[in-house]
Scaffold this motif. Structure first.
Motif, PDB file in Angstrom:
ATOM      1  N   LEU A  33       0.831  -1.194   0.000  1.00 59.11           N
ATOM      2  CA  LEU A  33       0.000   0.000   0.000  1.00 59.11           C
ATOM      3  C   LEU A  33       0.869   1.248   0.000  1.00 59.11           C
ATOM      4  CD1 LEU A  33      -2.811  -0.848   2.611  1.00 59.11           C
ATOM      5  CD2 LEU A  33      -3.080  -0.666   0.123  1.00 59.11           C
ATOM      6  N   ASP A  34       0.427   2.225  -0.775  1.00 64.85           N
ATOM      7  CA  ASP A  34       1.075   3.535  -0.769  1.00 64.85           C
ATOM      8  C   ASP A  34       0.260   4.560   0.022  1.00 64.85           C
ATOM      9  OD1 ASP A  34       3.312   3.034  -2.771  1.00 64.85           O
ATOM     10  OD2 ASP A  34       1.550   2.458  -3.951  1.00 64.85           O
ATOM     11  N   GLY A  35      -0.986   4.233   0.279  1.00 66.48           N
ATOM     12  CA  GLY A  35      -1.825   5.180   0.988  1.00 66.48           C
ATOM     13  C   GLY A  35      -3.067   4.533   1.568  1.00 66.48           C
ATOM     14  N   VAL A  36      -3.596   5.174   2.610  1.00 68.63           N
ATOM     15  CA  VAL A  36      -4.810   4.720   3.291  1.00 68.63           C
ATOM     16  C   VAL A  36      -5.719   5.922   3.493  1.00 68.63           C
ATOM     17  CG1 VAL A  36      -5.759   3.750   5.414  1.00 68.63           C
ATOM     18  CG2 VAL A  36      -3.611   2.840   4.487  1.00 68.63           C
ATOM     19  N   VAL A  37      -6.999   5.747   3.200  1.00 71.89           N
ATOM     20  CA  VAL A  37      -7.987   6.803   3.427  1.00 71.89           C
ATOM     21  C   VAL A  37      -8.919   6.367   4.555  1.00 71.89           C
ATOM     22  CG1 VAL A  37      -9.880   8.139   2.439  1.00 71.89           C
ATOM     23  CG2 VAL A  37      -7.880   7.561   1.034  1.00 71.89           C
ATOM     24  N   HIS A  38      -8.931   7.157   5.615  1.00 69.03           N
ATOM     25  CA  HIS A  38      -9.816   6.900   6.757  1.00 69.03           C
ATOM     26  C   HIS A  38     -11.058   7.767   6.600  1.00 69.03           C
ATOM     27  CE1 HIS A  38     -11.534   7.267  10.764  1.00 69.03           C
ATOM     28  NE2 HIS A  38     -10.815   6.222  11.166  1.00 69.03           N
ATOM     29  N   SER A  39     -12.186   7.132   6.323  1.00 65.34           N
ATOM     30  CA  SER A  39     -13.455   7.850   6.212  1.00 65.34           C
ATOM     31  C   SER A  39     -14.492   7.092   7.031  1.00 65.34           C
ATOM     32  CB  SER A  39     -13.886   7.947   4.740  1.00 65.34           C
ATOM     33  OG  SER A  39     -15.080   8.691   4.620  1.00 65.34           O
ATOM     34  N   ILE A  40     -14.218   7.000   8.320  1.00 61.49           N
ATOM     35  CA  ILE A  40     -15.021   6.195   9.243  1.00 61.49           C
ATOM     36  C   ILE A  40     -15.484   7.080  10.390  1.00 61.49           C
ATOM     37  CG2 ILE A  40     -14.992   4.236  10.842  1.00 61.49           C
ATOM     38  CD1 ILE A  40     -12.651   3.119   9.133  1.00 61.49           C
ATOM     39  N   GLY A  41     -16.759   7.050  10.675  1.00 61.48           N
ATOM     40  CA  GLY A  41     -17.263   7.800  11.815  1.00 61.48           C
ATOM     41  C   GLY A  41     -18.641   7.325  12.204  1.00 61.48           C
ATOM     42  N   PHE A  42     -18.882   7.260  13.487  1.00 60.30           N
ATOM     43  CA  PHE A  42     -20.204   6.861  13.975  1.00 60.30           C
ATOM     44  C   PHE A  42     -20.353   7.285  15.424  1.00 60.30           C
ATOM     45  CE2 PHE A  42     -22.837   3.877  16.414  1.00 60.30           C
ATOM     46  CZ  PHE A  42     -24.058   4.061  15.759  1.00 60.30           C
ATOM     47  N   ALA A  43     -21.543   7.752  15.759  1.00 59.57           N
ATOM     48  CA  ALA A  43     -21.912   8.022  17.154  1.00 59.57           C
ATOM     49  C   ALA A  43     -23.360   7.628  17.344  1.00 59.57           C
ATOM     50  CB  ALA A  43     -21.715   9.498  17.501  1.00 59.57           C
ATOM     51  N   PRO A  44     -23.687   6.896  18.417  1.00 59.60           N
ATOM     52  CA  PRO A  44     -25.094   6.593  18.720  1.00 59.60           C
ATOM     53  C   PRO A  44     -25.882   7.881  18.945  1.00 59.60           C
ATOM     54  CG  PRO A  44     -23.595   5.261  20.056  1.00 59.60           C
ATOM     55  CD  PRO A  44     -22.763   6.314  19.402  1.00 59.60           C
ATOM     56  N   GLN A  45     -27.178   7.816  18.755  1.00 57.95           N
ATOM     57  CA  GLN A  45     -28.010   9.011  18.904  1.00 57.95           C
ATOM     58  C   GLN A  45     -27.851   9.653  20.282  1.00 57.95           C
ATOM     59  OE1 GLN A  45     -30.088  10.759  16.603  1.00 57.95           O
ATOM     60  NE2 GLN A  45     -28.684   9.565  15.327  1.00 57.95           N
ATOM     61  N   GLY A  46     -27.599   8.827  21.292  1.00 55.75           N
ATOM     62  CA  GLY A  46     -27.442   9.380  22.631  1.00 55.75           C
ATOM     63  C   GLY A  46     -26.252  10.298  22.781  1.00 55.75           C
ATOM     64  N   PHE A  81     -25.513  12.691  20.892  1.00 57.59           N
ATOM     65  CA  PHE A  81     -25.827  14.019  20.382  1.00 57.59           C
ATOM     66  C   PHE A  81     -26.628  14.862  21.372  1.00 57.59           C
ATOM     67  CE2 PHE A  81     -25.054  11.479  16.539  1.00 57.59           C
ATOM     68  CZ  PHE A  81     -24.089  12.280  15.924  1.00 57.59           C
ATOM     69  N   THR A  82     -26.648  14.443  22.627  1.00 55.91           N
ATOM     70  CA  THR A  82     -27.192  15.266  23.720  1.00 55.91           C
ATOM     71  C   THR A  82     -26.090  15.387  24.764  1.00 55.91           C
ATOM     72  OG1 THR A  82     -28.163  13.260  24.685  1.00 55.91           O
ATOM     73  CG2 THR A  82     -29.600  14.650  23.335  1.00 55.91           C
ATOM     74  N   PHE A  83     -25.341  16.453  24.701  1.00 55.34           N
ATOM     75  CA  PHE A  83     -24.064  16.546  25.403  1.00 55.34           C
ATOM     76  C   PHE A  83     -24.162  16.312  26.904  1.00 55.34           C
ATOM     77  CE2 PHE A  83     -20.424  18.623  27.357  1.00 55.34           C
ATOM     78  CZ  PHE A  83     -19.394  18.067  26.618  1.00 55.34           C
ATOM     79  N   MET A  84     -25.044  16.996  27.590  1.00 56.13           N
ATOM     80  CA  MET A  84     -25.105  16.918  29.043  1.00 56.13           C
ATOM     81  C   MET A  84     -25.805  15.659  29.548  1.00 56.13           C
ATOM     82  SD  MET A  84     -23.390  19.482  30.052  1.00 56.13           S
ATOM     83  CE  MET A  84     -23.764  19.523  31.802  1.00 56.13           C
ATOM     84  N   GLU A  85     -26.461  14.935  28.667  1.00 59.13           N
ATOM     85  CA  GLU A  85     -27.203  13.750  29.083  1.00 59.13           C
ATOM     86  C   GLU A  85     -26.598  12.451  28.561  1.00 59.13           C
ATOM     87  OE1 GLU A  85     -31.202  14.388  27.806  1.00 59.13           O
ATOM     88  OE2 GLU A  85     -31.288  16.393  28.687  1.00 59.13           O
ATOM     89  N   ALA A  86     -25.586  12.541  27.731  1.00 59.68           N
ATOM     90  CA  ALA A  86     -25.019  11.339  27.101  1.00 59.68           C
ATOM     91  C   ALA A  86     -24.410  10.403  28.141  1.00 59.68           C
ATOM     92  CB  ALA A  86     -23.960  11.736  26.085  1.00 59.68           C
ATOM     93  N   GLN A  87     -24.580   9.104  27.911  1.00 59.27           N
ATOM     94  CA  GLN A  87     -23.992   8.080  28.756  1.00 59.27           C
ATOM     95  C   GLN A  87     -22.626   7.677  28.201  1.00 59.27           C
ATOM     96  OE1 GLN A  87     -25.625   6.984  31.683  1.00 59.27           O
ATOM     97  NE2 GLN A  87     -26.807   8.804  31.094  1.00 59.27           N
ATOM     98  N   TRP A  88     -21.748   7.222  29.105  1.00 58.42           N
ATOM     99  CA  TRP A  88     -20.393   6.870  28.693  1.00 58.42           C
ATOM    100  C   TRP A  88     -20.376   5.804  27.603  1.00 58.42           C
ATOM    101  CZ3 TRP A  88     -15.889   8.024  27.475  1.00 58.42           C
ATOM    102  CH2 TRP A  88     -14.882   7.067  27.299  1.00 58.42           C
ATOM    103  N   ALA A  89     -21.297   4.866  27.643  1.00 61.89           N
ATOM    104  CA  ALA A  89     -21.302   3.801  26.630  1.00 61.89           C
ATOM    105  C   ALA A  89     -21.437   4.387  25.233  1.00 61.89           C
ATOM    106  CB  ALA A  89     -22.446   2.826  26.907  1.00 61.89           C
ATOM    107  N   ASP A  90     -22.287   5.392  25.072  1.00 59.90           N
ATOM    108  CA  ASP A  90     -22.450   6.034  23.765  1.00 59.90           C
ATOM    109  C   ASP A  90     -21.223   6.861  23.402  1.00 59.90           C
ATOM    110  OD1 ASP A  90     -24.933   4.913  23.393  1.00 59.90           O
ATOM    111  OD2 ASP A  90     -26.034   6.685  24.111  1.00 59.90           O
ATOM    112  N   VAL A  91     -20.692   7.568  24.390  1.00 62.30           N
ATOM    113  CA  VAL A  91     -19.493   8.375  24.146  1.00 62.30           C
ATOM    114  C   VAL A  91     -18.313   7.479  23.775  1.00 62.30           C
ATOM    115  CG1 VAL A  91     -17.823   9.961  25.184  1.00 62.30           C
ATOM    116  CG2 VAL A  91     -20.273  10.234  25.650  1.00 62.30           C
ATOM    117  N   ALA A  92     -18.157   6.375  24.491  1.00 57.98           N
ATOM    118  CA  ALA A  92     -17.055   5.450  24.224  1.00 57.98           C
ATOM    119  C   ALA A  92     -17.145   4.888  22.815  1.00 57.98           C
ATOM    120  CB  ALA A  92     -17.058   4.317  25.247  1.00 57.98           C
ATOM    121  N   THR A  93     -18.345   4.567  22.376  1.00 61.65           N
ATOM    122  CA  THR A  93     -18.525   4.065  21.012  1.00 61.65           C
ATOM    123  C   THR A  93     -18.108   5.111  19.987  1.00 61.65           C
ATOM    124  OG1 THR A  93     -20.331   2.597  21.660  1.00 61.65           O
ATOM    125  CG2 THR A  93     -20.225   3.231  19.343  1.00 61.65           C
ATOM    126  N   ALA A  94     -18.531   6.356  20.204  1.00 64.02           N
ATOM    127  CA  ALA A  94     -18.171   7.437  19.288  1.00 64.02           C
ATOM    128  C   ALA A  94     -16.669   7.633  19.222  1.00 64.02           C
ATOM    129  CB  ALA A  94     -18.853   8.736  19.716  1.00 64.02           C
TER     130      ALA A  94
END
Length: 252
Positions: free
Chosen positions: A84-97, A99-112
């Motif tokens: 390989l001469d190059g790698v493109v990282h285009s990966i991202g995901f966060a559970p819906q939880g 996207f509520t900053f003050m209420e998010a649980q660690w499990a959702d944050v950890a996944t993101a």
């Protein structure tokens, strides 16, 4: 051609609206041989999109949260290209939880954080046995230097992603490997559709980007990725290139 003879691994091709799809297309048009990754139920989508590229590339399985997949990546890719001469990282995901900053649980944050930030390091490490001196890693981000509306813990994950890029640049530079990011403006991709209130980004860019901005056009971001994968930036690493119509440069 910018990428004549180069062998590239591209992640994140799901639909033809994906920035990664256009990176793969442009890379092929510029002379590269491309291998795609996907996993699980998404494999069928990626395989279908692969057929829409100028040359149908191989698709190898990779779930960046699966240690076995990461350990097997080099061997799976080697079945199709010798290096390989190059790698493109285009990966991202966060559970819906996440996207509520003050209420998010660690499990959702950890996944993101695992999928959207740590995976840059784990993917790069998995690909390293195939990469020689002069290899290029390019990731896609949404500028996380500021707090955005509705982005919440995904924004925090992207900040970690951008920091991860700098540390990779530090550690891999002595091996001749470059690590850079493209910070694209908002594009109507599959990932964007999962963000509640995404239209607020569209409205902001429409009024403030000096060059204007088309949320339906992933081509400018893809072109920047191809340029960074090429040999035209031999002394650039740890960088974040903005492709956002100039939005980042102006105030309110």
């Amino acid at each position: 051609m910018l990428l004549q003879g180069k062998k590239l691994l591209v992640t994140g091709v799901l639909l033809d609206t994906s920035i990664a799809f256009h990176v793969a297309r442009l890379a092929q048009e510029q002379g590269a041989e491309v291998v795609l990754t996907s996993f699980g139920r998404q494999m069928k989508l990626t395989a279908a999109m692969a057929k829409r590229l100028p040359v149908t590339p191989a698709v190898v399985e990779l779930d960046v949260t699966n240690d076995d997949d990461l350990a097997a990546l080099a061997d799976r890719v080697r079945e199709h290209v010798p290096h390989l001469d190059g790698v493109v990282h285009s990966i991202g995901f966060a559970p819906q939880g996440a996207f509520t900053f003050m209420e998010a649980q660690w499990a959702d944050v950890a996944t993101a954080v695992q999928i959207s930030a740590y995976s840059l390091a784990s993917l790069t490490k998995a690909a390293m046995p195939l990469m020689g001196r002069g290899g290029s890693v390019v990731g896609l981000t949404f500028d996380a230097r500021v707090a955005w509306p509705v982005y919440d813990w995904m924004g925090v994950a992207k900040a970690a992603f951008e920091s991860t890029n700098r540390y990779l640049a530090r550690d891999l530079g002595p091996l001749g490997m470059r690590c850079n990011l493209v910070a694209a403006g908002p594009i109507r991709t599959t990932a964007a559709k999962s963000i509640p209130g995404f239209e607020r980004f569209e409205e902001a860019w429409a009024g403030r980007a000096p060059l204007g901005w088309d949320v339906d056009d992933p081509q400018p971001a893809a072109q920047a990725c191809v340029a960074l994968l090429s040999d035209w930036f031999p002394a650039t690493t740890g960088e974040m290139v903005h492709v956002d119509g100039g939005y980042h440069a102006v105030g309110a």
